[in-house]
Write an enzyme that holds these catalytic residues in place. Structure first.
Site, short mmCIF file in Angstrom:
data_model
loop_
_atom_site.label_atom_id
_atom_site.label_comp_id
_atom_site.label_asym_id
_atom_site.label_seq_id
_atom_site.Cartn_x
_atom_site.Cartn_y
_atom_site.Cartn_z
CE1 TYR A 114 -3.75 2.48 0.87
CE2 TYR A 114 -2.10 3.46 2.30
CZ TYR A 114 -3.31 3.54 1.64
OH TYR A 114 -4.08 4.66 1.76
CD1 TRP A 116 -1.10 7.75 -0.61
CD2 TRP A 116 -1.08 9.53 -1.97
NE1 TRP A 116 -2.31 8.39 -0.48
CE2 TRP A 116 -2.32 9.50 -1.31
CE3 TRP A 116 -0.83 10.56 -2.86
CZ2 TRP A 116 -3.31 10.46 -1.52
CZ3 TRP A 116 -1.81 11.52 -3.07
CH2 TRP A 116 -3.04 11.46 -2.40
#
Ligand code: MGD
Ligand code: MGD
Ligand code: MO
Length: 798
Positions: A114, A116
């Site tokens: 996970y 950005w």
């Protein structure tokens, strides 16, 4: 000889910049002209590219090379690293993937990675890793996000649609300016958070749009423990609520409206189901406790008269009820947005222009526009492993393999993970209770990480591939709600020996026998062109885009405004609910949900309910004078990214992450401005730099997320973090059995002056690396020899 200067342009999640580089070094980034409110975050990127934390060679943990793949018994995070040639690292990782999938099956590989990562549609790390691991036979994936995990799971039961459809139903700023009168914002709408747009942003318009609302006479109420959660220019009324008690306030507002007979009976009857059952609870008929303003004032510390006045205002003005995402990153976090929506339905403003319900207005680009254009992405392919976890249950999974857990009405089982592969996120930033994660992280046989920098994510890995940054590769970008497509030109070459995620996965795929399938015989450049052309084809009904060559020359294309999603903010539902049903079992808004009732979860009942959080200031049985810890989004960076850069570092206090504290509390604890302080609880402790401000209500301290984790004794759970990472203090449990999302907002801490600690943070220093001579020896282990042997067999096979 004069240094050769070049100017290029790039895109980040925080804006578009013009990049100056000289002789292969990034010198500076300036916001692109045309950005009305550029973010300064970009200015810190140049120094980060040159600093000592940059990783320039594949690295392997010494203990892993010697012992081979196995649980690390506390050595992950503590061992020295051994530099190895790229081909050797590739051979070892390919052999290890092959070993794990043959011995344990692909459900022993976790690649739910996970994070950005960086802007750019092709080099998107999360897509790259999924595509690669899918082709390698599959992987255990993660679902939902740390951002909005509770919201994403509950709202489809209440209003139907996709997990994040709530944000596309938000009233826009323009609608609010034109038709709205009042915005009551639970958790504020901090402008720091609107610097960001996932995937890129060419023009920041939120400040201007908020000002437009203000000039149009819209009144703002900031319900938050922190005054600066709305910009001063909005002149918001501040209600400094006790953290974790917002649902009680919303209930009381609803109660006052209902007992005054001002509720929107027509909308509640035509467009919602289950109001009566909820009203029995609200009025105290079902549990003997009326949720009135007296009741709520004890829980929220907002006086009853203020609650009653606000209730009248909400019932009489065209009102937006805005609930920030932070309110669902808490114990029982599912309740806040559900109750916010119900309050709006009761108020009479839902489904009317300029009013209604907003989830997260003010953060990211929510409220700028509702529509978005479809844009091509790197195809993930299929994943034949069906097992998954809700993303924030990672430490639970590693610590309790085989145990069953509840999620959204299903009983699932944690897989037994032997290998973790991560690219483009930083769990040692984003996860709660980091010392628990440190313990869990020792369990797998092997952990592989791709990172540009020596942050804790890299330091706690077994095998680290250094990767190129977005300034060192070519791509094109377009943020989720942005209306521009922008070229990303490489400003400089990556350091010698540093490759892109794509190149690393290509090399591994080649060894594992699916190289051509992974690349489809395209170079990175050819993929960028391909994705641009697919985007262009997808947008053809709306707009004719220039050829790729033309786009690459121009650098940017502006798209027309995207079409509105059909039932923007429930206006069609209000108009005719039979003709415009929601995708819920009833076709209406589910104030009481039969589905949730059927799950039988005590911590997420059939209608919005006040439940005390397990850790909060309202617990009268706890006599210690503790503080509620708010660990919000940092103003000087995106999460942990570029914390090593000059801009983030300029915001440190006493060389550590600043912690905001109210003057009354500071005085009582003998804390002075600029002092080093220690925050602690049973889970951990960290140092921080004191910043005294009456923007924060008494009893609350604010320590933003993202300071790189810096344990005094790495690998030892409980060790003091010298830098100020709040996740050594936060608790690691699910919001409820329904969503199992991160509950980082439910945390109490103590704080004291610690000016005796002079030790600086070592967060930005690389770990110990063995000498060249030792490295040569360590590279001759049987493990390496057998991996290289296997690698040549594997290439032989293909
Ligand atoms: N206590 C607390 N914790 C929180 C939150 C909170 O409010 N409170 N917020 C949560 C939220 S909302 C979120 S979204 C998460 C964010 O958590 P993350 O998204 O994991 O945080 P980032 O720091 O953005 O991590 C991105 C990482 O990818 C690396 N990177 C950048 N570009 C590339 C690339 O091209 N390739 C590779 N391989 N790596 C790259 C960066 O160096 C960085 O280490 O944190 C969550 N954690
Ligand atoms: N600059 C910057 N902007 C960002 C990010 C970043 O890292 N940096 N991250 C982005 C991401 S990934 C996300 S998901 C969004 C997150 O967006 P949000 O979740 O909205 O952001 P936060 O800053 O965590 O929280 C907003 C405010 O809620 C308040 N708050 C905390 N607890 C309570 C409470 O109990 N009651 C009330 N009423 N208020 C409370 C805090 O004071 C905090 O400042 O932000 C995005 N924007
Ligand atoms: Mo997020």
């Amino acid at each position: 000889m004069a240094a050769e200067s070049t100017h290029t342009t790039t895109v980040t999640h925080w804006g578009s910049y013009s990049v100056l580089s000289e002789s292969g070094r990034v010198i500076s980034l300036e916001p692109s002209p045309g950005d009305r409110a550029p973010s300064s975050i970009g200015s810190g990127m140049a120094s980060a590219h040159r600093d000592q934390a940059r990783i320039t060679q594949p690295m392997i943990r010494e203990g892993w090379l010697i012992d081979g793949p196995c649980p690390a018994g506390g050595r992950r995070g503590r061992d020295r690293f051994v530099p190895v040639p790229h081909d050797m690292a590739i051979a070892l990782v390919a052999a290890e993937i092959d070993r794990v999938r043959h011995e344990f099956g692909n459900s022993a590989i976790y690649a739910g990675s996970y994070g950005w990562a960086s802007a750019g549609r092709f080099h998107h790390a999360k897509s790259q890793i999924r595509r690669f691991m899918g082709m390698a036979g599959g992987y255990v994936d993660s679902v939902n996000t740390y951002s909005a995990g509770a919201l994403e799971v509950i709202m489809p039961h209440i209003i139907g649609g996709s997990p994040l459809s709530m944000s596309t139903r938000c009233p826009t700023y323009d609608e609010i300016a034109d038709g709205g009168e009042l915005v009551v914002s639970f958790g504020g709408m901090a402008r720091k958070n609107a610097q960001i747009c996932q995937g890129g942003i060419a023009d920041h318009t939120v400040p201007e749009l908020q000002d437009r609302c203000r000039r149009a006479g819209v009144r703002f109420v900031n319900v938050s423990p922190v005054r600066s959660d709305t910009d001063d220019s909005l002149h918001a009324e501040w209600l400094p609520i006790r953290p974790g008690s917002d649902v009680a306030l919303m209930l009381a507002l609803a109660h006052e409206i209902v007992v005054a007979g001002r509720h929107d009976t027509d909308f509640l009857a035509r467009c919602c189901v289950g109001f009566d059952t909820f009203a029995d609870y609200l009025l105290g008929h079902s549990d003997g406790v009326p949720k009135d303003s007296q009741w709520a004032s004890k829980l929220t510390e907002i006086d009853a008269a203020t609650i009653r006045t606000l209730a009248t205002a909400i019932a009489t003005a065209r009102t937006v009820i805005n609930v920030s995402w932070s309110l669902q990153r808490m114990h029982h976090g599912e309740q806040a947005h559900w109750m916010g929506l119900v309050l709006s339905a009761i108020s009479g403003s839902l489904g009317r222009r300029g009013g209604g319900f907003a989830a997260g207005l003010g953060t990211l680009q929510i409220g700028v526009r509702r529509g978005s254009h479809p844009k091509a992405a790197l195809p993930h392919g299929t994943n034949s492993v069906l097992r998954f976890i809700p993303v924030a249950r990672i430490a639970d999974m590693l610590l309790h393999p085989g145990t069953s857990f509840e999620y959204n009405g299903q009983s699932l089982q944690y897989p037994d993970i032997r290998m973790i592969y991560w690219a483009g996120g930083n769990p040692f930033h984003h996860h709660q209770d980091l010392h628990r994660l440190v313990r869990a992280w020792q369990r797998p046989d092997t952990i592989v990480v791709h990172e540009p920098w020596w942050n804790a994510n890299a330091k706690f890995a077994d095998i680290v591939f250094p990767v190129a940054t977005s300034l060192e590769r070519q791509d094109f970008a377009s943020g989720t709600s942005d209306t521009t497509l922008s070229a990303m030109y490489p400003a400089v070459d990556p350091p010698l020996g540093v490759l892109t995620d794509y190149e690393i996965f290509t090399d591994l795929a080649q060894l594992l026998g699916f190289g051509d399938q992974f690349t489809e015989s395209r170079t990175a450049g050819a993929w960028v062109r391909e994705l641009y052309e697919r985007t262009s084809a997808g947008l053809a009904p709306i707009v004719t885009l220039p050829s790729f060559e033309e786009f690459w020359r121009q650098g940017q294309v502006t798209l027309p405004e995207p079409p509105e999603p059909p039932d923007g903010s429930f206006t069609l539902l209000r108009e005719d609910p039979e003709a415009n049903p929601l995708q819920t079992p009833s076709g209406k808004i589910e104030i009481t949900s039969g589905t949730l009732a059927s799950f039988g979860y005590d911590d997420c009942p059939a209608h919005p309910t006040w439940m005390e959080p397990c850790e909060w200031l309202g617990d009268s049985s706890d006599e210690r004078q503790l503080f509620h810890l708010i660990s919000n989004q940092p103003s000087r960076r995106l999460h942990s990214q570029y914390d090593n850069g000059s801009y983030s570092r300029a915001g440190k206090v006493a060389g550590r992450e600043p912690v905001q504290i109210n003057p009354i509390d500071a005085e009582q604890r003998g804390i002075y401005s600029g002092a080093t302080v220690r925050l602690w609880n049973a889970r951990g402790s960290c140092l921080a730099g004191a910043m005294i401000t009456d923007d924060v209500r008494p009893g609350v301290v604010v320590l933003a997320t993202g300071a790189w984790f810096d344990p005094e004794t790495p690998g030892i759970a409980g060790s003091l973090d010298r830098h100020g990472n709040p996740n050594v203090l936060t608790a690691d449990f699910g919001t409820s059995l329904l969503a199992q999302a991160s509950a980082s907002g439910t945390t109490l801490v103590d704080i004291e002056l610690a000016d005796g600690f002079s030790a600086p943070t070592h967060a930005f220093e690389p770990p110990a690396v063995v000498s060249d001579r030792e490295a040569i020896q360590l590279r001759q282990t049987p493990l390496v020899a057998s991996a290289i042997g296997r690698a040549s067999e594997m290439t032989g096979e293909t």
